[in-house]
Design a protein around this motif. Structure first.
Motif, PDB file in Angstrom:
ATOM      1  N   HIS A 107      -5.104   1.559   2.946  1.00 20.39           N
ATOM      2  CA  HIS A 107      -4.438   1.033   3.985  1.00 20.39           C
ATOM      3  C   HIS A 107      -5.346  -0.528   4.145  1.00 20.39           C
ATOM      4  O   HIS A 107      -4.595  -1.452   4.906  1.00 20.39           O
ATOM      5  CB  HIS A 107      -4.325   1.927   5.196  1.00 20.39           C
ATOM      6  N   VAL A 108      -6.606  -0.443   4.170  1.00 18.85           N
ATOM      7  CA  VAL A 108      -7.470  -1.479   4.411  1.00 18.85           C
ATOM      8  C   VAL A 108      -7.142  -2.558   3.520  1.00 18.85           C
ATOM      9  O   VAL A 108      -7.040  -3.748   3.867  1.00 18.85           O
ATOM     10  CB  VAL A 108      -8.838  -1.173   4.645  1.00 18.85           C
ATOM     11  N   ARG A 111      -3.695  -4.350   4.032  1.00 20.23           N
ATOM     12  CA  ARG A 111      -3.924  -5.256   4.949  1.00 20.23           C
ATOM     13  C   ARG A 111      -4.565  -6.748   4.527  1.00 20.23           C
ATOM     14  O   ARG A 111      -4.189  -7.622   4.952  1.00 20.23           O
ATOM     15  CB  ARG A 111      -4.457  -4.866   6.189  1.00 20.23           C
ATOM     16  N   GLU A 114      -2.196  -8.803   2.384  1.00 19.93           N
ATOM     17  CA  GLU A 114      -1.259  -9.236   3.099  1.00 19.93           C
ATOM     18  C   GLU A 114      -1.628 -10.598   3.525  1.00 19.93           C
ATOM     19  O   GLU A 114      -0.811 -11.336   3.572  1.00 19.93           O
ATOM     20  CB  GLU A 114      -0.693  -8.141   4.119  1.00 19.93           C
ATOM     21  N   HIS A 115      -2.803 -10.562   4.070  1.00 17.58           N
ATOM     22  CA  HIS A 115      -3.247 -12.033   4.730  1.00 17.58           C
ATOM     23  C   HIS A 115      -4.019 -12.834   3.810  1.00 17.58           C
ATOM     24  O   HIS A 115      -4.160 -13.956   3.991  1.00 17.58           O
ATOM     25  CB  HIS A 115      -4.142 -11.511   5.991  1.00 17.58           C
ATOM     26  N   LEU A 287     -12.739  -6.443   8.090  1.00 18.56           N
ATOM     27  CA  LEU A 287     -11.407  -5.624   8.421  1.00 18.56           C
ATOM     28  C   LEU A 287     -11.978  -4.143   8.363  1.00 18.56           C
ATOM     29  O   LEU A 287     -11.225  -3.379   9.116  1.00 18.56           O
ATOM     30  CB  LEU A 287     -10.620  -5.736   7.139  1.00 18.56           C
ATOM     31  N   TYR A 291     -10.863  -1.453  11.504  1.00 13.82           N
ATOM     32  CA  TYR A 291      -9.664  -0.467  11.216  1.00 13.82           C
ATOM     33  C   TYR A 291      -9.924   0.698  11.543  1.00 13.82           C
ATOM     34  O   TYR A 291     -10.892   1.458  11.200  1.00 13.82           O
ATOM     35  CB  TYR A 291      -9.547  -0.648   9.409  1.00 13.82           C
TER      36      TYR A 291
END
Length: 298
Positions: A107-108, A111, A114-115, A287, A291
């Motif tokens: 999940h980290v 993310r 994505e960025h 992150l 998180y």
């Protein structure tokens, strides 16, 4: 020299000249020429070759170990220079213990991608001991380990607490009890992880602190297998809430109440001391620090 080392490491990893040539987008004669040139520079043969295999000899093992480190330093140097001129990009090698790596890290990384799509992560999942060794040997840029870890040559930063619970099948006799006793716990078969695992370390620490002496133990090398075994009624175990929160919501696993539980441990970030971090590494670590997995409380 860098290209010679890169070819040598690839041949050693693939144990085959043809497969190494295909991976490097080179001809097999070119690969052989690079190996011969390196052996001439070093002054000795580095590989044992036959029609069936290619293996490192003793000298080859020494060169291989240092070649991996040299290539890692070269890549890190290039990334640092690129960082000065560009947006965060490049390869980032991440290692993690099983619990965090299998249940939280994806999940980290999603993310981050994505960025920062120009950052290319490579993930290694293993037990905490192996991950720490690979960070120390510069095979990984950063590692995530469980439990207590001490090393003067490493930067160690605890970033999250993890709560661990005793779990059973809903059909287990102890699942019906409001609170279990020491005799209950000692009479049960305990399913534990392998030596070197942070989860195993936490279980052994709990046994000592709560003075539990299990009469039977079974050692499994996978958290998923442990969960399936507990669900099947094979025994009880101690696992991170992150690993079984879905099963708890579905009602296929239950937690036991006992004084001194849940057990709390830390997850830590490991990096080499005196290393220059790339922008990609800084972004990833930031992150990680911020998180918080959904539903981390039982």
């Amino acid at each position: 020299m860098d290209q010679q080392l890169r070819v040598f490491v690839t041949v050693a990893d693939r144990q085959n000249f043809s497969r190494a040539a295909a991976e490097l987008h080179m001809t097999q004669p070119a690969v052989s020429q690079y190996i011969q040139s390196l052996e001439k520079t070093i002054g000795t043969k580095l590989l044992e070759r036959s029609n069936k295999y290619v293996r490192l000899n003793k000298a080859g093992e020494i060169v291989y170990h240092h070649a991996r480190e040299i290539l890692g330093l070269h890549t890190r140097m290039q990334n640092l220079v690129d960082d000065l001129m560009n947006t965060p990009s490049g390869r980032l090698t991440i290692g993690s213990s099983y619990t965090y790596g299998e249940y939280v890290l994806p999940h980290v990384v999603a993310r981050m991608r994505e960025h920062y799509p120009a950052i290319t992560p490579t993930i290694t999942i293993h037990n905490s001991t192996v991950i720490a060794e690979q960070v120390a040997n510069r095979q990984l840029d950063v590692g995530i380990v469980e439990g207590e870890y001490v090393d003067d040559k490493m930067c160690i930063e605890a970033f999250a607490d993890d709560r661990m619970y005793m779990i059973v099948s809903p059909q287990h006799r102890l699942a019906q009890k409001e609170q279990v006793t020491l005799a209950d716990l000692e009479a049960e078969a305990w399913i534990v992880r392998e030596e070197g695992s942070g989860t195993r370390e936490a279980a052994e620490k709990m046994f000592r602190q709560l003075q539990i002496s299990p009469s039977r133990r079974m050692e499994f090398g996978s958290t998923q297998v442990i969960k399936e075994s507990v669900e099947a009624g094979l025994g009880i175990s101690l696992l991170s809430y992150w690993t079984f929160r879905k099963e708890r919501k579905l009602g296929t696993l239950r937690t036991l109440k006992y004084p001194g539980t849940p057990v709390t441990r830390s997850f830590s970030l490991l990096t080499k001391t005196n290393e220059f971090p790339t922008k990609a590494l800084d972004i990833f670590m930031d992150l990680i620090r911020h998180y918080l997995p959904e539903g981390t409380h039982a």
